[in-house]
Design an enzyme around this catalytic site. Structure first.
Site: not given
Ligand code: NDP
Ligand code: 8X3
Length: 250
Positions: A136, A149
């Site tokens: 991120s 985070y």
């Molecule tokens: P979502 O919340 O939409 O998806 C997160 C996914 O992670 C879900 O499929 C969830 O599955 C899985 N997950 C979380 N905890 C667990 C666990 N304990 N065991 C197994 N699976 C888990 O978020 P995003 O798609 O946005 O996030 C995906 C990645 O991208 C993350 O690493 C996030 O930090 C990163 N990211 C997101 C950004 C944003 O602004 N959205 C920007 C930058 C990075 P389930 O709940 O079914 O277990």
């Molecule tokens: C998610 C992007 O800026 O919300 O990783 O932390 S931010």
């Protein structure tokens, strides 16, 4: 030859979009996450010969190993690992944060990601594969409330660069994907289910979409094998950097 991708966190957001992007281009997918019903829906939609569902909590390292051991033969030869599962919890400053939430972020974003990578490295080396670690911008640029985070994502980025150093000569490619503001379930999770907070964060911003991230991963995965994208940082045009703050005596 059919290729295979394992993506963690395939039940929502980036992971779900990555499944769609790759499966629609003929790849086999191992899809993981806790919500078994959503994983089963992927199997129902695409067929059991295309998607293998592995439902487990990625923080449970024994469950992870059992799920990897149970992958059926046609899905075992994993060419691409996408370490995507992760989360942010809370926006409070460190001095008012919840230690249990810090631990959950570290266990998920750091420990589980490292363990999954470690366990798939022999296969990825054998297959001259690729690793995508979803980091991120929060790992590069501090912001109030980003505390643990952002630190977990700094780990993800540095781990990716260090993997490249260790994998030198193996042909395995490693990319740290570093998105900014992206609309998924991320903010709903971060705020403990506050839909209004999530809606207001993204309102009018034209944020990154999950499909944008899937397209980026697809593009990088299909570059010629002599190219490695080390870090891939992307933001919506509506987001930019404005870093420093100064406190003055009252
Ligand atoms: P979502 O919340 O939409 O998806 C997160 C996914 O992670 C879900 O499929 C969830 O599955 C899985 N997950 C979380 N905890 C667990 C666990 N304990 N065991 C197994 N699976 C888990 O978020 P995003 O798609 O946005 O996030 C995906 C990645 O991208 C993350 O690493 C996030 O930090 C990163 N990211 C997101 C950004 C944003 O602004 N959205 C920007 C930058 C990075 P389930 O709940 O079914 O277990
Ligand atoms: C998610 C992007 O800026 O919300 O990783 O932390 S931010």
């Amino acid at each position: 030859m059919t290729k295979t991708l394992l993506v963690t966190g395939a039940t929502a957001g980036f992971g779900a979009a990555i499944v769609e992007r790759f499966v629609s281009n003929g790849w086999r997918i191992v899809a993981t996450g806790r919500r078994a019903d959503r994983l089963q829906a992927l199997v129902n939609r695409h067929g059991a010969d295309r998607v293998h569902a592995a439902a487990f909590d990625i923080r449970d390292l024994d469950a992870m190993q059992a799920a990897l051991d149970a992958i059926p033969a046609p899905f075992r030869d994993i060419d691409v690992l996408v370490n995507n599962a992760g989360l942010a919890l809370g926006t409070a400053p460190a001095q008012r944060a919840d230690l249990a939430q810090w631990r959950q972020m570290i266990d998920t974003n750091v420990t589980a990601l490292a363990a999954m990578t470690y366990r798939l490295l022999p296969t990825l080396i054998e297959r001259c594969g690729a690793i995508f670690n979803i980091s991120s911008i929060a790992g590069s640029y501090p912001y109030p409330g980003g505390n643990v985070y952002g630190a977990t994502k700094a780990f993800v980025t540095q781990f990716s660069l260090n993997l490249r150093a260790d994998l030198h000569g193996t042909g395995v490619r490693v990319t740290s994907i570093e998105p900014g503001l992206a609309e998924t379930e991320f903010t709903l999770v971060r705020t403990g289910g506050d839909q209004a907070a999530s809606d207001s964060l993204y309102a009018g911003t034209h944020p990154i979409t999950a499909a944008d991230i899937a397209e980026s991963v697809w593009w990088i995965a299909n570059l010629p094998p002599h190219l490695n994208v080390n870090r891939f940082e992307l933001m919506p045009v509506s987001q930019s950097l404005a870093g420093l703050q100064i406190h003055r005596d009252p």
